[in-house]
Design an enzyme around this catalytic site. Structure first.
Site, mmCIF file in Angstrom:
data_model
loop_
_atom_site.group_PDB
_atom_site.id
_atom_site.type_symbol
_atom_site.label_atom_id
_atom_site.label_comp_id
_atom_site.label_asym_id
_atom_site.label_seq_id
_atom_site.Cartn_x
_atom_site.Cartn_y
_atom_site.Cartn_z
ATOM 1 N N ASP A 317 6.694 26.685 24.400
ATOM 2 C CA ASP A 317 7.696 27.739 24.380
ATOM 3 C C ASP A 317 7.145 28.912 25.188
ATOM 4 O OD1 ASP A 317 10.006 29.216 23.550
ATOM 5 O OD2 ASP A 317 8.733 30.240 22.097
ATOM 6 N N ASP A 513 6.305 29.096 18.543
ATOM 7 C CA ASP A 513 6.025 30.247 17.698
ATOM 8 C C ASP A 513 7.148 30.544 16.712
ATOM 9 O OD1 ASP A 513 4.799 32.750 16.863
ATOM 10 O OD2 ASP A 513 6.344 33.732 18.051
ATOM 11 N N ASP A 517 11.552 26.945 17.037
ATOM 12 C CA ASP A 517 10.666 25.919 17.578
ATOM 13 C C ASP A 517 10.303 24.852 16.550
ATOM 14 O OD1 ASP A 517 10.474 27.181 20.088
ATOM 15 O OD2 ASP A 517 8.932 28.535 19.334
#
Length: 774
Positions: A317, A513, A517
């Site tokens: 990410d 994070d 996610d």
């Protein structure tokens, strides 16, 4: 066997294994003394007793492995013990008993040592807190702490919940969470995570999370799940046992048939008794878990650790993983005639009561500058737009404005700069008149570029970024980091599909994070959460959690994974090869059972000790930096932090000069020149004369050559600007023929210094063991 019985057996294990060692050693020693004084029957009695006492727990261990669906080499130990009794090789039986008991005790001690760092997380968990109500301070159970409670944290105490510092500066030891031994300071308003230790005086803390939702509670939950029972490398050891056991029995049978005596068969079984041998694999894996925990990485299982070592694809990410995940103020732009510092103070005063992430960044910046904020009144927050409040008898707005509402020249410049820099704008209006803007951006993690290179060196051949952000800033980050693929504007479902697609092609690691996610982390072969901010859904869904915000800990974890697996395989292969050689010698009748037992003891102990090397770092992968050099790296890193924010003076001076070369431009030029001469050039000279020679030994003499050339160019451009300042001051103004060259020098020096700072931070400053807090 019910769970209660198993639990009792597990608790008694630390007592049973040492007691068995003492008994078997005493039996062996007692028999030896009796044999030396000529009492051979008494000696045989001692050795028989020791052998029989070892047979009982050995049968229990074999039954336990069979109950779990495995047949290990402990079967050989039982056969060897019984065989020595049947053929009258009582000394050999006593030696095997000592070997078996000692190996189990050594393995248990190694495992306890390897788990020490994980257990320490549980033992340090706070169980109470001190709450202040008015002037009264009371000790309450931890589970009674609520959000917004005012807590007092005394010297040496563990911070019980996540919160913000209220009064004094807090001096904290964060090593238990981050592995970084240096103490850090948190000022008023700064966030503090639970689990860190107060290394200074008492301070007040306003709780921002309940205990169960705080950082330390999430890490403790993960530590409780850590283990190596399901590691693939342990299953590899079981596969070794699957062919090693029948081979040992076959060789023993052949030796009996060819030699015509059962003694040879027993001798083969004696040297084929590597009870601790195949336990060396899980010892190496568990040792790797321990080392990872000391580096700020909590691994749920040995399986996750080994899969990490096999990974070929990394999916990441952007926000909170490659970037800091916290917007920072990069500039405050005020309308002509307005003080930028006062503008920031007003904006922060309004934003004090807003939960918005940009508001938090503005407040944090104002507090970091030491500004005194006013208490806002008549606060009105419009979700998605901004906050309006009365501050010092003026109505202040902080938030978004339409393009038509900011049509002035200075405001258009703000919009253009924000678009180029990928920054967000928080407009500040006083009495409904746009008066300034605060530019904010989520900065790239300093370690990110070097970490990407380290991860490629560790075996990853495909780096992919998934982000819900727009394509433009995503591509900019990908270009800087040299990523292979970028997927922008991704929903959680899109991320899951992308990760699933990557996983079908190779072992895939996903790093994320936020809560969005979590599904992708659970889909990946190995999910890694940047969990330093608390027990988020991503942390719960991940196989590995980085307890510090340092992205380079992922590269550390991969190094640990590869090193642990290498040692585990090495331990199993070398130990079994030595055992096979000894078995062949025993089958030929050249190795009596008693001598064979001593030899096998040495093999087993050596292999277990070799497995414990996983507790240490791979010596080939570490750059040794002397303590004095590391101190210099910290010093110059801290100076970079101070100087980086001042580099904007060079660009501001160039902008003023480009707009109009008047007296204001000359004043700005003189200020920028003073910064160069008084601070930046002395800093670069000190690096050249002190730091670079110190780095020559660990990095090699040519490693700093290009950086030295950059220092020379910085000095050349500074000298050129010095000459221009002298000419302008002599003439009383900047002359038209100076403008173009000055602009080239100022803009060029600004770009050169920014690039030079980044290069030094990536190539040199990250060699220091711990990051200096910003």
């Amino acid at each position: 066997m019910d769970n209660r019985t198993v639990g009792v057996a597990w608790r008694l294990r630390p007592l049973v294994e040492p007691a068995l060692v003492v008994i078997t050693v005493a039996s062996l020693a007692g028999g030896g003394i009796a044999w030396l004084v000529g009492s051979h029957p008494v000696a045989d009695g001692f050795w028989i007793a020791g052998t029989v006492l070892a047979v009982v727990p050995a049968v229990v261990w074999v039954a336990d492995t069979v109950r779990r669906g495995r047949v290990g080499v402990d079967v050989i130990a039982v056969l060897a013990l019984v065989g020595t009794l049947l053929v009258g090789e009582y000394l050999a039986g006593a030696l095997i008993a000592v070997m078996l008991a000692g190996g189990r005790a050594l393995d248990a001690a190694a495992t306890r040592r390897a788990y020490h760092d994980l257990r320490s997380l549980l033992e340090r968990a706070p169980r109470s807190a001190r709450r202040r109500v008015g002037e009264l301070v009371e000790v309450i159970p931890l589970n009674e702490v609520a959000v917004d409670d005012l807590l007092v944290v005394g010297p040496g105490e563990v911070v019980p919940v996540d919160g913000r510092v209220v009064d004094a500066v807090a001096v904290l030891d964060e090593s238990a969470l981050t592995g970084e031994p240096q103490q850090v300071e948190r000022g008023m308003g700064d966030p503090v995570r639970s689990g860190v230790i107060n290394a200074g005086g008492a301070f007040a803390l306003c709780a921002t999370a309940t205990p169960e939702n705080s950082t330390y509670a999430g890490i403790v939950r993960l530590a409780q799940q850590a283990g190596a029972e399901s590691a693939p490398i342990v299953r590899l050891a079981d596969r070794y046992a699957a062919w090693f056991l029948p081979l040992a029995l076959l060789m023993a049978g052949v030796a009996w048939l060819v030699g015509g005596t059962a003694v040879r068969a027993v001798a083969v079984l004696v040297v084929a008794t590597p009870c601790p041998l195949l336990l060396a694999a899980p010892v190496a894996i568990v040792s790797g878990l321990s080392r990872a925990s000391r580096a700020g990485v909590i691994v749920r299982s040995g399986g996750a650790l080994e899969n990490l070592g096999h990974a070929k694809t990394l999916v990441m990410d952007k926000t909170g993983t490659l970037t800091m995940g916290r917007p920072e103020v990069v500039d405050v732009v005020a309308a002509p005639g307005t003080d930028p510092v006062e503008l920031l103070r007003l904006a922060a005063s309004v934003d004090q009561l807003s939960p918005h992430v940009l508001a938090e960044a503005i407040v944090t910046e104002a507090l970091a500058r030491g500004l005194t904020l006013s208490l806002p009144a008549n606060v009105l927050e419009e979700p998605g737009r901004g906050v309006t409040a009365t501050v010092d008898e003026r109505r202040i707005f902080v938030g978004k404005l339409t393009t038509t509402a900011v049509g002035t020249g200075w405001a258009r410049g703000v919009i253009n700069r924000a678009r180029l820099d990928g920054a967000a704008i928080a407009w500040v209006c006083i009495e409904e008149e746009p008066t300034g803007a605060v530019l904010l951006r989520d900065p790239l993690r300093r370690q990110a570029p070097r970490t990407m290179r380290r991860l490629r060196d560790a075996g990853l051949d495909r780096l992919v970024m998934l982000t819900g952000d727009r394509a433009e800033p995503a591509r900019e980050v990908a270009t800087v980091l040299g990523l292979d693929e970028v997927y922008a504007e991704q929903t959680p479902a899109d991320k899951v599909a992308a990760v699933r697609s990557e996983r079908e092609r190779a072992v895939t690691v996903m790093v994320g994070d936020g809560i969005n996610d979590a599904p992708a982390l659970a889909t990946a072969t190995v999910g890694v959460a940047m969990g330093a901010r608390g027990a988020t859904a991503s942390s719960e869904a991940a196989d590995i959690v980085l307890t510090t915000d340092r992205l380079d800990r992922l590269a550390d974890a991969m190094d640990v994974a590869r090193w642990s697996r290498r040692i585990a395989v090495q331990s199993a292969v070398i130990g079994m090869s030595l055992s096979l050689m000894a078995m062949a010698i025993a089958a030929l009748g050249w190795l009596p059972p008693a001598i064979g037992a001593l030899l096998q003891e040495g093999i087993d102990v050596a292999v277990i000790l070799n497995a414990l090397r996983a507790l240490r770092a791979n010596p080939a992968g570490k750059v040794e930096v002397p303590a004095e050099t590391e101190q210099m790296l910290h010093r110059f890193s801290a100076e970079h932090e101070e100087l980086r924010d001042t580099l904007g003076l060079l660009r501001d001076s160039a902008d003023r000069l480009a707009a109009k070369p008047d007296g204001s431009a000359l004043e700005s030029l003189i200020t920028a020149h003073r910064l160069l001469v008084d601070r930046i050039v002395p800093h670069e000279r000190a690096e050249e004369s002190l730091l670079y020679p110190a780095l020559a030994r660990p990095l090699g003499g040519e490693a700093t050559a290009t950086m030295s050339r950059t220092h020379a160019e910085i000095q050349r451009l500074t000298d050129r600007i010095t000459a221009h300042v002298g000419l302008a001051e002599a003439a009383g103004a900047i002359q038209p023929d100076q403008v173009d060259d000055l602009l080239a020098c100022l803009y060029g020096l600004y770009a050169l210094l920014r690039l030079h700072f980044v290069q030094e931070e990536e190539n040199y400053f990250t060699l220091a063991e711990d990051e200096i807090p910003g």
